[in-house]
Design an enzyme around this catalytic site. Structure first.
Site, short mmCIF file in Angstrom:
data_model
loop_
_atom_site.label_atom_id
_atom_site.label_comp_id
_atom_site.label_asym_id
_atom_site.label_seq_id
_atom_site.Cartn_x
_atom_site.Cartn_y
_atom_site.Cartn_z
N ASP A 1 102.14 3.53 40.25
CA ASP A 1 101.10 4.09 40.15
C ASP A 1 100.44 3.65 38.83
OD1 ASP A 1 98.47 5.56 39.47
OD2 ASP A 1 99.33 7.53 40.18
N HIS A 2 99.61 2.72 38.76
CA HIS A 2 99.26 2.06 37.52
C HIS A 2 98.69 2.76 36.45
CE1 HIS A 2 95.30 1.97 39.08
NE2 HIS A 2 94.65 1.91 37.92
N HIS B 1 96.38 9.73 41.18
CA HIS B 1 96.23 9.50 39.81
C HIS B 1 96.09 10.70 39.23
CE1 HIS B 1 96.02 5.47 40.55
NE2 HIS B 1 94.66 5.20 40.86
#
Length: 503
Positions: free
Chosen positions: A186-187, A249
């Site tokens: 998950d960037h 996110h």
């Protein structure tokens, strides 16, 4: 711990989707930046794969253009690039033609013989989610995954489309890999300000005693975008704002705010604390979803003087689409630390501002001693963690305005990355790729964490998918979303916070 060359074993990095947008914009520039700053192993190889036929020279030229365009450091230094590009290779692999994996295996075995017995292999799946199982099965079939100490697989989001598909994918992967080999990326968790949440909370004695329901009134987490869906209409029709942003996110950010203090900076210890937050969150009942969740879809409007279409007029979008491009949800964490404190999460496209912020509002002082005329601009203390567009942490407090009269107004105590540090901040993917190479899973989601997050939001997903909205589109481009979102938070006596617009 420093993660320099001396700490890294020889590494073969295989990118499925090596000709795709993610590799061009993020992965290739990140790997080059790590190399120029001496964070790559002394021996490494990058193998791009795809259906397109390239020679190594042609592929290297494509990667050069990508790095020049998207690297945070600008165009490459020729002398560094000339060395770096020798480590780039290309192999044409058709995922649906399994025999092409033989060429890939041969290339990997040859590089392993060159680099030595300590060589580690990383498979990065920068492809559409429907290819994840097929690639994993092919890697297993060709015996490329057997050494659990030297083989890792990186999975991009979305990890599953719902709870059932996430469980199925976890089951398939766990039959081939051990959990310590699987890196669900998950960037957002690689962003510098997000990482600093851990240091901010647990390296300082000032805030942790206040980090509970006694002193915190509510928490807001907002990730908003001015952009529409662009060319991603087909993907977004199957995803929507809830799946695309909140399930991963925003819930990850919530876990960082809400987690208990870990006993050590160990990956599984930290991930245990995050799972505890998700398991403590109050489940949604179908009859209560409308009271705690709001959805929206943008209509046409004007952004920065340019007319933009509504969502239903975007490319590859159903003219009668029921897909939400905005979601606002109120969550509760039912434990001793957070009981009764609402967490408001909001995300949307075509909104007034592109920003990502976490705002913690503290409770008001128990007794006002100042005259009403002195506190006309009174504001409760807030802690604002800005992830983008600026990276900063600001504490808003009350202070006396200079002058002969006792007039109070809010002031900001600001820690700003740009003003504090001179160095160029690494991109999120640089941090995460380096962690994969060093075997650090702290910033990556564990299987049970993914499933628990899906389980939490499934009642909302099911209700919204099975009940068509009759008022879509319900907010104009360049607004702050549907009026119902304002009502959601206003009925509790609060309002959505926004960053001040810079002139």
């Amino acid at each position: 711990m420093k993660k320099r060359q001396s700490n890294l074993k020889p590494t073969i990095f295989i990118i499925f989707g090596g000709t795709g947008d993610l590799n061009k914009r993020k992965l290739a520039p990140a790997l080059y930046n790590l190399y120029t700053e001496n964070y790559m192993p002394g021996k490494f190889a990058i193998i791009g794969t795809g259906r397109t036929t390239y020679t190594n020279a042609q592929y290297r030229e494509e990667i050069l253009h990508s790095v020049n365009e998207f690297s945070r450091n600008g165009e490459v230094q020729k002398e560094r690039w000339d060395v770096f590009e020798k480590n780039i290779h290309y192999i044409s692999v058709d995922i649906e033609q399994q025999k092409t994996f033989e060429d890939l295996k041969e290339a990997i075995v040859n590089l392993q013989e060159q680099f030595g017995p300590d060589t580690q292999t990383i498979f990065y799946l920068a492809v559409a989610p429907n290819f994840f199982p097929l690639i994993a099965e092919c890697l297993h079939k060709y015996k490329l995954t057997s050494d659990e100490e030297k083989c890792r697989i990186v999975i991009e989001k979305p990890f599953g489309h719902d709870l059932e598909s996430a469980k199925k994918l976890n089951c398939l992967l766990s039959a081939i890999f051990t959990e310590k080999q699987i890196y669900r990326i998950d960037h957002y968790l690689g962003k510098e300000t997000v990482q600093n949440m851990m240091a901010f909370r647990f390296a300082n004695s000032l805030f942790e005693p206040l980090w509970n329901r006694t002193y915190i009134e509510h928490v807001q987490i907002s990730v908003t975008e001015q952009l529409g869906v662009g060319e991603r209409g087909g993907y977004y029709e199957d995803a929507g704002a809830l799946r695309d942003m909140i399930q991963n996110h925003l819930l990850q950010l919530l876990c960082l705010v809400g987690m208990e203090a870990p006993i050590s900076f160990n990956a599984d210890e930290i991930r245990d604390r995050k799972v505890e937050v998700l398991k403590a969150m109050r489940p949604f009942k179908p009859e209560n979803v409308s009271l705690q969740a709001v959805r929206g879809q943008y209509g046409k409007g004007w952004i920065e003087g340019k007319e933009v279409p509504g969502y239903r007029s975007e490319k590859d979008v159903d003219p009668e689409s029921n897909t939400e491009t905005f979601a606002a949800i109120k969550f509760f964490i039912d434990n001793w630390r957070w009981q009764g404190v609402p967490f408001y999460l909001r995300t949307g496209k075509r909104l007034n501002q592109t920003s990502s912020t976490i705002t913690i509002q503290f409770r008001d002082v128990p007794h006002h001693i100042f005259a009403t005329s002195s506190i006309e601009s009174w504001q409760q203390n807030r802690l604002i963690i800005s992830i983008q567009p600026e990276m900063s942490i600001r504490l808003q407090v009350q202070s006396k305005r200079p002058g002969l009269n006792m007039i109070l107004n809010p002031v900001d105590m600001i820690f700003n990355y740009k003003g504090t540090y001179d160095n160029n901040t690494p991109e999120a993917y640089e941090t995460l790729l380096l962690d994969v190479m060093t075997g650090d899973q702290t910033l990556f989601m564990r299987g049970d964490q993914v499933e628990t997050a899906w389980e939490l939001v499934m009642p909302i997903i099911n209700l919204w998918e099975n009940k068509k909205s009759l008022n879509f589109p319900n907010y104009a481009a360049d607004s702050w979303g549907p009026e119902e979102a304002e009502a959601l938070i206003a009925k509790d006596g609060f309002y959505w916070f926004t960053l001040p617009v810079k002139e």
